[in-house]
Design an enzyme around this catalytic site. Structure first.
Site, PDB file in Angstrom:
ATOM      1  N   THR A  37      23.107   4.124  44.191  1.00  0.00           N
ATOM      2  CA  THR A  37      22.571   4.152  45.552  1.00  0.00           C
ATOM      3  C   THR A  37      23.605   3.631  46.548  1.00  0.00           C
ATOM      4  O   THR A  37      23.688   4.082  47.679  1.00  0.00           O
ATOM      5  CB  THR A  37      21.304   3.269  45.647  1.00  0.00           C
ATOM      6  OG1 THR A  37      20.428   3.593  44.574  1.00  0.00           O
ATOM      7  CG2 THR A  37      20.574   3.475  46.958  1.00  0.00           C
ATOM      8  N   SER A  55      25.878  -6.655  46.827  1.00  0.00           N
ATOM      9  CA  SER A  55      24.771  -6.903  47.760  1.00  0.00           C
ATOM     10  C   SER A  55      23.943  -8.138  47.405  1.00  0.00           C
ATOM     11  O   SER A  55      24.462  -9.236  47.338  1.00  0.00           O
ATOM     12  CB  SER A  55      23.910  -5.642  47.820  1.00  0.00           C
ATOM     13  OG  SER A  55      22.938  -5.755  48.812  1.00  0.00           O
ATOM     14  N   HIS A  56      22.674  -7.931  47.115  1.00  0.00           N
ATOM     15  CA  HIS A  56      21.733  -9.029  46.871  1.00  0.00           C
ATOM     16  C   HIS A  56      21.710  -9.448  45.414  1.00  0.00           C
ATOM     17  O   HIS A  56      20.942 -10.334  45.045  1.00  0.00           O
ATOM     18  CB  HIS A  56      20.345  -8.565  47.295  1.00  0.00           C
ATOM     19  CG  HIS A  56      20.011  -7.236  46.687  1.00  0.00           C
ATOM     20  ND1 HIS A  56      20.628  -6.074  47.093  1.00  0.00           N
ATOM     21  CD2 HIS A  56      19.183  -6.889  45.687  1.00  0.00           C
ATOM     22  CE1 HIS A  56      20.185  -5.064  46.371  1.00  0.00           C
ATOM     23  NE2 HIS A  56      19.311  -5.523  45.497  1.00  0.00           N
ATOM     24  N   LYS A  64      23.521  -0.874  57.399  1.00  0.00           N
ATOM     25  CA  LYS A  64      22.475  -1.746  57.896  1.00  0.00           C
ATOM     26  C   LYS A  64      23.101  -3.090  58.217  1.00  0.00           C
ATOM     27  O   LYS A  64      24.192  -3.404  57.739  1.00  0.00           O
ATOM     28  CB  LYS A  64      21.350  -1.862  56.876  1.00  0.00           C
ATOM     29  CG  LYS A  64      21.776  -2.330  55.515  1.00  0.00           C
ATOM     30  CD  LYS A  64      20.665  -2.046  54.514  1.00  0.00           C
ATOM     31  CE  LYS A  64      21.041  -2.547  53.143  1.00  0.00           C
ATOM     32  NZ  LYS A  64      20.718  -1.576  52.087  1.00  0.00           N
ATOM     33  N   ASP A  76      25.952  -9.590  51.067  1.00  0.00           N
ATOM     34  CA  ASP A  76      26.988  -8.963  51.897  1.00  0.00           C
ATOM     35  C   ASP A  76      26.574  -8.805  53.346  1.00  0.00           C
ATOM     36  O   ASP A  76      27.276  -8.145  54.126  1.00  0.00           O
ATOM     37  CB  ASP A  76      27.388  -7.608  51.302  1.00  0.00           C
ATOM     38  CG  ASP A  76      26.216  -6.641  51.234  1.00  0.00           C
ATOM     39  OD1 ASP A  76      25.067  -7.096  51.041  1.00  0.00           O
ATOM     40  OD2 ASP A  76      26.437  -5.426  51.374  1.00  0.00           O
ATOM     41  N   ASP A 125      21.437 -11.269  53.080  1.00  0.00           N
ATOM     42  CA  ASP A 125      21.758 -11.177  51.652  1.00  0.00           C
ATOM     43  C   ASP A 125      23.247 -11.397  51.376  1.00  0.00           C
ATOM     44  O   ASP A 125      24.005 -11.784  52.265  1.00  0.00           O
ATOM     45  CB  ASP A 125      21.303  -9.830  51.098  1.00  0.00           C
ATOM     46  CG  ASP A 125      22.170  -8.693  51.602  1.00  0.00           C
ATOM     47  OD1 ASP A 125      22.701  -8.807  52.726  1.00  0.00           O
ATOM     48  OD2 ASP A 125      22.327  -7.695  50.872  1.00  0.00           O
ATOM     49  N   ARG A 170      28.325  -0.286  40.768  1.00  0.00           N
ATOM     50  CA  ARG A 170      27.897  -1.669  40.502  1.00  0.00           C
ATOM     51  C   ARG A 170      27.856  -1.888  39.003  1.00  0.00           C
ATOM     52  O   ARG A 170      27.220  -1.123  38.277  1.00  0.00           O
ATOM     53  CB  ARG A 170      26.482  -1.902  41.028  1.00  0.00           C
ATOM     54  CG  ARG A 170      26.379  -1.757  42.511  1.00  0.00           C
ATOM     55  CD  ARG A 170      25.943  -3.029  43.168  1.00  0.00           C
ATOM     56  NE  ARG A 170      25.908  -2.812  44.597  1.00  0.00           N
ATOM     57  CZ  ARG A 170      24.800  -2.801  45.323  1.00  0.00           C
ATOM     58  NH1 ARG A 170      23.636  -3.040  44.744  1.00  0.00           N
ATOM     59  NH2 ARG A 170      24.843  -2.590  46.613  1.00  0.00           N
ATOM     60  N   THR A 221      16.261   7.204  49.742  1.00  0.00           N
ATOM     61  CA  THR A 221      16.672   5.807  49.712  1.00  0.00           C
ATOM     62  C   THR A 221      18.201   5.699  49.705  1.00  0.00           C
ATOM     63  O   THR A 221      18.866   6.429  48.988  1.00  0.00           O
ATOM     64  CB  THR A 221      16.095   5.158  48.441  1.00  0.00           C
ATOM     65  OG1 THR A 221      14.678   5.201  48.550  1.00  0.00           O
ATOM     66  CG2 THR A 221      16.557   3.726  48.294  1.00  0.00           C
ATOM     67  N   GLU A 240      15.036   0.621  56.223  1.00  0.00           N
ATOM     68  CA  GLU A 240      14.517   0.798  54.877  1.00  0.00           C
ATOM     69  C   GLU A 240      13.562  -0.354  54.566  1.00  0.00           C
ATOM     70  O   GLU A 240      13.766  -1.478  55.023  1.00  0.00           O
ATOM     71  CB  GLU A 240      15.633   0.802  53.856  1.00  0.00           C
ATOM     72  CG  GLU A 240      16.582   1.970  53.980  1.00  0.00           C
ATOM     73  CD  GLU A 240      17.434   2.107  52.731  1.00  0.00           C
ATOM     74  OE1 GLU A 240      17.060   2.893  51.856  1.00  0.00           O
ATOM     75  OE2 GLU A 240      18.464   1.426  52.628  1.00  0.00           O
ATOM     76  N   GLU A 241      12.604  -0.074  53.727  1.00  0.00           N
ATOM     77  CA  GLU A 241      11.632  -1.100  53.337  1.00  0.00           C
ATOM     78  C   GLU A 241      12.292  -2.261  52.594  1.00  0.00           C
ATOM     79  O   GLU A 241      11.719  -3.339  52.489  1.00  0.00           O
ATOM     80  CB  GLU A 241      10.519  -0.499  52.484  1.00  0.00           C
ATOM     81  CG  GLU A 241      10.951   0.280  51.238  1.00  0.00           C
ATOM     82  CD  GLU A 241      11.617  -0.542  50.171  1.00  0.00           C
ATOM     83  OE1 GLU A 241      11.122  -1.653  49.907  1.00  0.00           O
ATOM     84  OE2 GLU A 241      12.618  -0.093  49.605  1.00  0.00           O
ATOM     85  N   SER A 242      13.498  -2.018  52.072  1.00  0.00           N
ATOM     86  CA  SER A 242      14.199  -3.025  51.286  1.00  0.00           C
ATOM     87  C   SER A 242      14.953  -4.010  52.167  1.00  0.00           C
ATOM     88  O   SER A 242      16.006  -4.504  51.780  1.00  0.00           O
ATOM     89  CB  SER A 242      15.158  -2.328  50.337  1.00  0.00           C
ATOM     90  OG  SER A 242      16.001  -1.444  51.060  1.00  0.00           O
ATOM     91  N   ASP A 251      24.019  -7.276  54.916  1.00  0.00           N
ATOM     92  CA  ASP A 251      23.416  -6.100  55.545  1.00  0.00           C
ATOM     93  C   ASP A 251      21.882  -6.130  55.544  1.00  0.00           C
ATOM     94  O   ASP A 251      21.252  -5.333  56.217  1.00  0.00           O
ATOM     95  CB  ASP A 251      23.958  -4.789  54.941  1.00  0.00           C
ATOM     96  CG  ASP A 251      23.760  -4.709  53.436  1.00  0.00           C
ATOM     97  OD1 ASP A 251      23.208  -5.651  52.843  1.00  0.00           O
ATOM     98  OD2 ASP A 251      24.180  -3.679  52.853  1.00  0.00           O
ATOM     99  N   ARG A 252      21.294  -7.049  54.777  1.00  0.00           N
ATOM    100  CA  ARG A 252      19.822  -7.108  54.765  1.00  0.00           C
ATOM    101  C   ARG A 252      19.303  -8.229  55.652  1.00  0.00           C
ATOM    102  O   ARG A 252      20.038  -9.163  55.963  1.00  0.00           O
ATOM    103  CB  ARG A 252      19.318  -7.360  53.353  1.00  0.00           C
ATOM    104  CG  ARG A 252      19.586  -6.212  52.423  1.00  0.00           C
ATOM    105  CD  ARG A 252      18.872  -6.415  51.111  1.00  0.00           C
ATOM    106  NE  ARG A 252      19.117  -5.261  50.269  1.00  0.00           N
ATOM    107  CZ  ARG A 252      18.364  -4.902  49.239  1.00  0.00           C
ATOM    108  NH1 ARG A 252      17.318  -5.632  48.916  1.00  0.00           N
ATOM    109  NH2 ARG A 252      18.647  -3.840  48.538  1.00  0.00           N
ATOM    110  N   ARG A 281      10.391   1.005  40.693  1.00  0.00           N
ATOM    111  CA  ARG A 281       9.843   0.522  41.966  1.00  0.00           C
ATOM    112  C   ARG A 281       8.590   1.334  42.299  1.00  0.00           C
ATOM    113  O   ARG A 281       8.622   2.569  42.243  1.00  0.00           O
ATOM    114  CB  ARG A 281      10.862   0.692  43.085  1.00  0.00           C
ATOM    115  CG  ARG A 281      12.187  -0.021  42.842  1.00  0.00           C
ATOM    116  CD  ARG A 281      12.912  -0.258  44.165  1.00  0.00           C
ATOM    117  NE  ARG A 281      14.310  -0.592  43.993  1.00  0.00           N
ATOM    118  CZ  ARG A 281      14.787  -1.770  43.596  1.00  0.00           C
ATOM    119  NH1 ARG A 281      13.958  -2.739  43.288  1.00  0.00           N
ATOM    120  NH2 ARG A 281      16.086  -1.982  43.485  1.00  0.00           N
TER     121      ARG A 281
END
Ligand code: G1P
Ligand code: ZN
Length: 542
Positions: free
Chosen positions: A17, A112-113, A375, A278, A276, A21, A343, A362-364, A280-281, A495
């Site tokens: 996505t 990321s997270h 983001k 990095d 988070d 990773r 997504t 996004e919902e995330s 972006d959240r 999910r």
């Protein structure tokens, strides 16, 4: 000296996505990172003499990979590498630098997270010249190349000093070490009313920002405390650590529970937020109220015109398919376009570039706008602050008024983590197999109106992306969506996204899980989650 090093391909370098990773030990295998970086360069054309931006969230192995990137950029003929001091760049700051410097592209090092450390996660993502994550066409090409790669090029230049800002020459290429915060903070000043925000903090407005020992610490210190005058201590956990202090730098109600508890407590500050690994959240919590990312997107879109950068209004709104439909109602009222994408932020790039959408989410816990092509956690926080400053109301009041105007979309995501891959695949296959027979049947007393596997037709370039999540829609607008995560590094994560629309203000603000109870049961009836996975409850509820 430039060397061409013979290598053999790895078969597992398929970007997910959001880039490649893997666990750190996977990245530490001989030539693993080099193979992927060379596969990226081999998939690009025309970068000779051009600029490459590189930086990461500071997690374990960040510095090592940055050294490899610089040495390989020299050998592959880039003209300049712009790197964040200490190897640090938040994802939105990297996106901004790519755009501002008219770079050819950039490599962002982050998972990321996900947790960091010698046995945790690492990642590499390529962003193109618009500052956004490489589109699928490009990531497919990188993956194809990684499967046949036989050599990479690297220069023997020794370790570059990443800790002093300035420009110097390395092997005939310029390396420019920049302060990671300056350009980003300048961009924020062009979008938001910093005078109004200073006045807000001066009036006694109290805020808590949790950087979760990740990349946004220095950004939050500089912008919130130094430039906006928020009280010292507003930014917590602001020193980026290689292992994020042993925590998941994931700003949700599980990993940022302490912030939630504080915001629900008797002496809660006015506003709480977190970001988070990095940067972006975002997590947004008003005093006494958690605002779901889907609601936050809708509320930011409805009020964005109150901030200087958006006073001309929005061109359109885009959201990922599993994100709730709350923003759709705002788009409808504003009379602007609404786009539903798969997504992953990469799907927003074309809409933003074409001027069709201004705000995306996004919902995330991801929200952003056309100011960059990622983001942006702090951006969302600053836009909320700007709205609070102008409206002079509490976050809780703004939410209640929003629901009264548009209705409330009750929304929750249930994650089943580290499910055995074949069990997860079996669940999805079985679900796909019965999609056609679902419409017209009833589950938990609710009638299914339609069921499909989401496919996206990009309105800008005509590309089609299939199998992007299974959605089951009920009569009356409720829905459940099922998809497998594309960012995990061990096993599969299922999910399940659950949503119910409630127009009646008398029924707003109830407990979310209770309000969704029948749909949660229906999701299990439809997909056989318990029987396939052996799990009787989700590992994470957001
Ligand atoms: C997750 C989120 C998605 C987000 C991505 C990168 O991907 O669901 O919205 O864009 O992380 O931050 P997933 O693991 O679901 O594939
Ligand atoms: Zn992130």
């Amino acid at each position: 000296m430039i060397r061409t090093v013979a290598t053999t391909p790895y078969t597992d370098q398929k970007p997910g996505t959001s880039g490649l990773r893997k666990k750190v030990p996977v990245f530490q295998q001989p030539n693993y990172a080099e193979n992927f970086i060379q596969s990226v360069f081999d998939s690009l054309e025309g970068f000779a003499g051009k600029t490459l931006v590189v930086g990461g969230d500071g997690r374990f192995y960040n510095r090592e990979v940055i050294q490899k990137v610089i040495a390989m950029a020299v050998a592959n003929g880039f003209g300049r590498v712009v790197v964040g001091q200490g190897g640090i760049l938040s994802t939105p700051a990297a996106s901004n630098l790519i755009r501002k410097r008219k770079a050819f592209g950039g490599l962002i090092l982050s998972a990321s997270h996900n947790p960091g450390g010698p046995h945790e996660d690492f990642g590499i993502k390529y962003n193109a010249e618009n500052g956004g994550p490489a589109p699928e066409k490009m990531t497919d090409a990188i993956y194809a190349r990684s499967k046949v790669i036989s050599a990479y090029r690297i220069a023997d230049i020794g370790a570059v000093d990443l800790d002093k800002t300035g420009t110097f020459e390395v092997g005939g290429m310029k390396v420019e070490v920049v302060d990671p915060v300056t350009d980003y903070a300048e961009l924020m000043e062009t979008l938001f009313d910093f005078d109004a925000l200073r006045a807000l903090f001066k009036s006694g407005f109290r805020m808590r920002f949790d950087a979760m020992h990740a990349v946004t610490g220095p950004y939050a210190k500089e912008i919130l405390e130094r430039r906006l005058g928020a009280a010292e201590g507003t930014a917590r956990n602001f020193v980026p650590l290689e292992d994020f202090g042993g925590h998941h730098p994931d700003p949700n109600l599980v990993h940022a529970k302490h912030l939630y508890d504080e915001m629900m407590g008797p002496d809660a500050p006015d506003f709480g937020a977190a970001s988070d690994g990095d940067g972006d959240r975002n997590l947004i919590i008003g005093r006494g109220i958690f605002i779901t990312p889907s609601d936050s997107l809708a509320m930011l879109a409805a009020n964005a015109h109150l901030a200087p950068g958006y006073k001309a209004g929005l061109k359109g709104i885009a959201r990922s398919m599993p994100t709730s439909g709350a923003a759709d109602r705002v788009a409808e009222k504003l009379g602007i376009g609404m786009y539903e994408t798969p997504t992953g932020w990469k799907f927003f790039g074309n809409l933003l570039d074409a001027g069709m959408a201004t705000i995306c989410g996004e919902e995330s816990a991801g929200t952003g706008s056309d100011h960059v092509r990622e983001k942006d956690g702090l951006w969302a926080v600053l836009l909320w602050l700007n709205i609070l400053a102008v409206r002079g109301e509490s976050a809780k009041d703004i939410v209640a008024k929003h629901w009264a105007t548009y209705g409330q979309n009750y929304y929750s995501r249930h994650d089943y983590e580290e499910v055995e891959t074949d069990k997860a695949n079996a669940l999805v296959d079985a679900l796909r197999g019965k999609l056609a027979s679902l419409p017209g049947t009833s589950v938990q007393g609710m009638k299914i109106a339609s069921a499909d596997d989401f496919a996206y037709n990009d309105p800008v370039d005509g590309s089609v992306s299939r199998n992007q999540g299974i959605r089951v829609l009920f009569e009356g607008g409720s829905r459940v969506v099922f998809r497998l995560s594309g960012t995990g590094t061990s096993g599969a994560t299922l999910r399940v996204y659950i949503e119910r629309y409630e127009p009646d203000p008398a029924r707003h603000g109830q407990d979310t899980q209770a309000a969704l109870a029948d749909l949660i049961k229906a999701a299990d009836d439809i997909a056989g989650i318990r029987s396939h996975t052996g799990r009787d409850k989700p590992s994470v509820i957001t």
